[in-house]
Write an enzyme that holds these catalytic residues in place. Structure first.
Site, PDB file in Angstrom:
ATOM      1  N   ASP A 195      97.085  13.048 -14.213  1.00 36.83           N
ATOM      2  CA  ASP A 195      97.867  12.611 -13.064  1.00 36.83           C
ATOM      3  C   ASP A 195      99.316  12.348 -13.455  1.00 36.83           C
ATOM      4  O   ASP A 195      99.661  12.312 -14.639  1.00 36.83           O
ATOM      5  CB  ASP A 195      97.264  11.334 -12.473  1.00 36.83           C
ATOM      6  CG  ASP A 195      95.920  11.567 -11.809  1.00 36.83           C
ATOM      7  OD1 ASP A 195      95.674  12.708 -11.365  1.00 36.83           O
ATOM      8  OD2 ASP A 195      95.122  10.617 -11.736  1.00 36.83           O
ATOM      9  N   TYR A 223      90.241  10.591 -24.518  1.00 33.76           N
ATOM     10  CA  TYR A 223      91.394   9.881 -23.958  1.00 33.76           C
ATOM     11  C   TYR A 223      91.582   8.548 -24.677  1.00 33.76           C
ATOM     12  O   TYR A 223      90.626   7.949 -25.173  1.00 33.76           O
ATOM     13  CB  TYR A 223      91.184   9.589 -22.470  1.00 33.76           C
ATOM     14  CG  TYR A 223      91.264  10.784 -21.562  1.00 33.76           C
ATOM     15  CD1 TYR A 223      92.463  11.137 -20.945  1.00 33.76           C
ATOM     16  CD2 TYR A 223      90.138  11.561 -21.313  1.00 33.76           C
ATOM     17  CE1 TYR A 223      92.534  12.228 -20.094  1.00 33.76           C
ATOM     18  CE2 TYR A 223      90.203  12.657 -20.465  1.00 33.76           C
ATOM     19  CZ  TYR A 223      91.401  12.979 -19.861  1.00 33.76           C
ATOM     20  OH  TYR A 223      91.472  14.063 -19.025  1.00 33.76           O
TER      21      TYR A 223
END
Length: 253
Positions: A52, A110
């Site tokens: 994002d 991540y």
């Protein structure tokens, strides 16, 4: 025609996300595809996933197809001359003709950075989430252990039409004493993630660390997949795509 795997590092602060979008928005994919013809490659790049707006990456894999005879070892330098300062190629290799950066990934990882100190850091304002109060790390680790394994993670994700079942292979907490102060790093590894899942998990874990909810409250979120039971979505600027792994046979031309 050769297929190459590119590893890209980027600062997501000024990007509207990874995926190419309309309306003239600046994206990672858009900038990379604009540069590819400059090395004799087709203007199409396929990523291992998508991030994002505001999310960073240390080594986001893309596959691209190159028509020219440029040596693979010269590709990063050649592309980096054409790319903006907040997006660079940090690795390149020739791969199998049918290699697919998204479909062939065995897992993705991540990291989320949390700076814990009394005052905000101007230097890390786009790099880590600032938290003023000390965190209960033991409670956060207990909550992290509940996330491991196969569950329905829809309760942590943004609106999704896909099935919510995913397997989290690794979830751990690291503490580092940096120049700016104490930094808590949350690491997640899985084959795939739902949109917003990692930031939803982080926001909930932060509530655990701040004493706003008990670790065992995560059990109800996993059982019901009810987003209303989870914490808020953590801000994008603390999240980093770290790496992805692939089968060895796909990495050979």
């Amino acid at each position: 025609m050769r297929r190459l795997l590119l590893l890209c590092e980027y600062d997501g602060t000024l990007f509207a996300g990874l995926q190419r979008q309309g309306r003239g928005l600046r994206t990672v994919q858009g900038e990379l595809e604009r540069a590819l013809p400059g090395i004799g490659a087709l203007p199409k790049a396929v990523a291992a996933g998508r991030t994002d707006a505001g999310v960073h990456a240390l080594a986001m894999p893309f596959h691209v197809d190159v028509e020219s005879a440029i040596p693979v070892e010269k590709v990063p330098e050649a592309l980096n001359r054409l790319l903006p300062e907040d997006l660079k190629v940090v690795g390149a290799r020739e791969v199998a003709p049918d290699f697919h950066a998204r479909k062939d990934a065995l897992w993705r990882a991540y990291r989320y950075r949390i700076l814990v100190r009394p005052h905000p850091s101007p230097l890390l304002r786009h790099r880590a989430l600032w938290v003023r109060r000390p965190l209960d790390l033991e409670a956060m680790e207990e909550a992290l252990s509940l996330l491991l394994g196969r569950h329905n993670f829809l309760g942590f994700a943004k609106e999704e039409t896909r099935p919510g079942e995913r397997e989290l292979l690794e979830a751990r907490l690291q503490v580092a004493e940096g120049e700016a102060g104490l930094e808590v790093r949350l690491y997640f590894r899985g084959k795939s993630f739902l949109r917003g899942q990692v930031r939803g998990m982080v926001g909930t874990l932060l509530e655990v660390g701040l004493g706003k909810r008990p670790p065992e409250s995560l059990k109800a979120i996993l059982k019901t997949a009810d987003r209303r039971l989870a914490g808020p979505t953590a801000p994008a600027h603390g999240l980093y795509f770290v790496e992805a792994a692939y089968p060895e046979e796909k990495l050979s031309p």
